[in-house]
Design a protein around this motif. Structure first.
Motif, PDB file in Angstrom:
ATOM      1  N   ARG A  26     -45.605  10.031  81.689  1.00 56.88           N
ATOM      2  CA  ARG A  26     -44.990  11.100  82.471  1.00 56.88           C
ATOM      3  C   ARG A  26     -43.576  11.353  81.966  1.00 56.88           C
ATOM      4  N   TRP A  72     -38.063  10.837  82.719  1.00 59.40           N
ATOM      5  CA  TRP A  72     -37.449   9.520  82.630  1.00 59.40           C
ATOM      6  C   TRP A  72     -36.395   9.512  81.519  1.00 59.40           C
ATOM      7  N   GLN A  73     -35.528   8.512  81.578  1.00 63.69           N
ATOM      8  CA  GLN A  73     -34.570   8.245  80.514  1.00 63.69           C
ATOM      9  C   GLN A  73     -34.741   6.809  80.046  1.00 63.69           C
ATOM     10  N   ARG A  74     -34.546   6.603  78.762  1.00 59.17           N
ATOM     11  CA  ARG A  74     -34.449   5.248  78.212  1.00 59.17           C
ATOM     12  C   ARG A  74     -32.991   5.073  77.831  1.00 59.17           C
ATOM     13  N   LEU A 108     -35.260   1.693  81.798  1.00 59.14           N
ATOM     14  CA  LEU A 108     -36.066   2.903  81.948  1.00 59.14           C
ATOM     15  C   LEU A 108     -35.778   3.446  83.343  1.00 59.14           C
ATOM     16  N   LEU A 109     -35.225   4.659  83.400  1.00 59.85           N
ATOM     17  CA  LEU A 109     -34.730   5.200  84.660  1.00 59.85           C
ATOM     18  C   LEU A 109     -35.303   6.575  84.936  1.00 59.85           C
ATOM     19  N   PRO A 110     -35.770   6.818  86.160  1.00 62.16           N
ATOM     20  CA  PRO A 110     -36.239   8.161  86.491  1.00 62.16           C
ATOM     21  C   PRO A 110     -35.070   9.142  86.507  1.00 62.16           C
ATOM     22  N   ASP A 111     -35.326  10.362  86.059  1.00 59.01           N
ATOM     23  CA  ASP A 111     -34.268  11.380  86.019  1.00 59.01           C
ATOM     24  C   ASP A 111     -33.659  11.643  87.382  1.00 59.01           C
ATOM     25  N   ASP A 132     -32.741   9.546  89.580  1.00 58.48           N
ATOM     26  CA  ASP A 132     -31.845   8.477  90.018  1.00 58.48           C
ATOM     27  C   ASP A 132     -30.410   8.947  89.788  1.00 58.48           C
ATOM     28  N   CYS A 183     -28.645   7.036  75.583  1.00 60.36           N
ATOM     29  CA  CYS A 183     -29.716   7.434  76.511  1.00 60.36           C
ATOM     30  C   CYS A 183     -30.471   8.606  75.928  1.00 60.36           C
ATOM     31  N   GLN A 197     -40.912   9.427  77.851  1.00 61.76           N
ATOM     32  CA  GLN A 197     -42.169   9.566  78.582  1.00 61.76           C
ATOM     33  C   GLN A 197     -42.640   8.152  78.875  1.00 61.76           C
ATOM     34  N   VAL A 198     -42.885   7.871  80.149  1.00 61.62           N
ATOM     35  CA  VAL A 198     -43.111   6.493  80.587  1.00 61.62           C
ATOM     36  C   VAL A 198     -44.404   6.409  81.383  1.00 61.62           C
TER      37      VAL A 198
END
Length: 130
Positions: free
Chosen positions: A23, A26-28, A91-94, A96, A123, A127-128
């Motif tokens: 999906r 997300w951000q890495r 790994l962070l949802p956008d 947040d 960053c 896609q996670v």
């Protein structure tokens, strides 16, 4: 007729076994922590773990990854520094909204605690799937 029904049933069953698609949204984020302390010495394994336990985990309790690394960079004086390092991967949802501020707090705390000139941050969109 029976054959096409069998094909249809198999297709339906196999479709349920597929791996979910990654999906977007997300951000890495990778943070780069050098271990050389100005004036001599290095951040010890115990000091690093205390930093992770006391500073990183409370800000990002949903999970993280730490990778050992050997870093190299040019410092403010123009000298190439080589040192043991750690890469922290988040790994962070956008959605947040506070993540960026919490990351910058970590960078600041590490710089202060271990007298570092910088803590790198990179960053990218990711896609996670879990």
């Amino acid at each position: 007729m029976k054959r096409s029904l069998l094909v249809l049933i198999l297709a339906a069953l196999l479709g349920g076994c597929a791996t979910p698609l990654p999906r977007a949204g997300w951000q890495r984020c990778e943070l780069f922590f050098g271990f050389a302390i100005p004036g001599g010495g290095e951040v010890s394994a115990g000091d690093w773990q205390a930093f992770v336990d006391g500073e990183v985990t409370p800000r990002f309790p949903q999970g993280l990854t730490v990778l050992p690394a050997q870093g190299q960079w040019r410092n403010a004086a123009g000298h190439v520094e080589r040192e043991p390092s750690r890469v922290l991967v988040l790994l962070l949802p956008d959605d947040d909204a506070g993540a960026s501020a919490r990351i910058d707090e970590l960078r600041s705390r590490y710089r202060e605690r271990f007298r570092q000139e910088a803590v790198g941050r990179a960053c990218t969109a990711a896609q996670v799937v879990f």
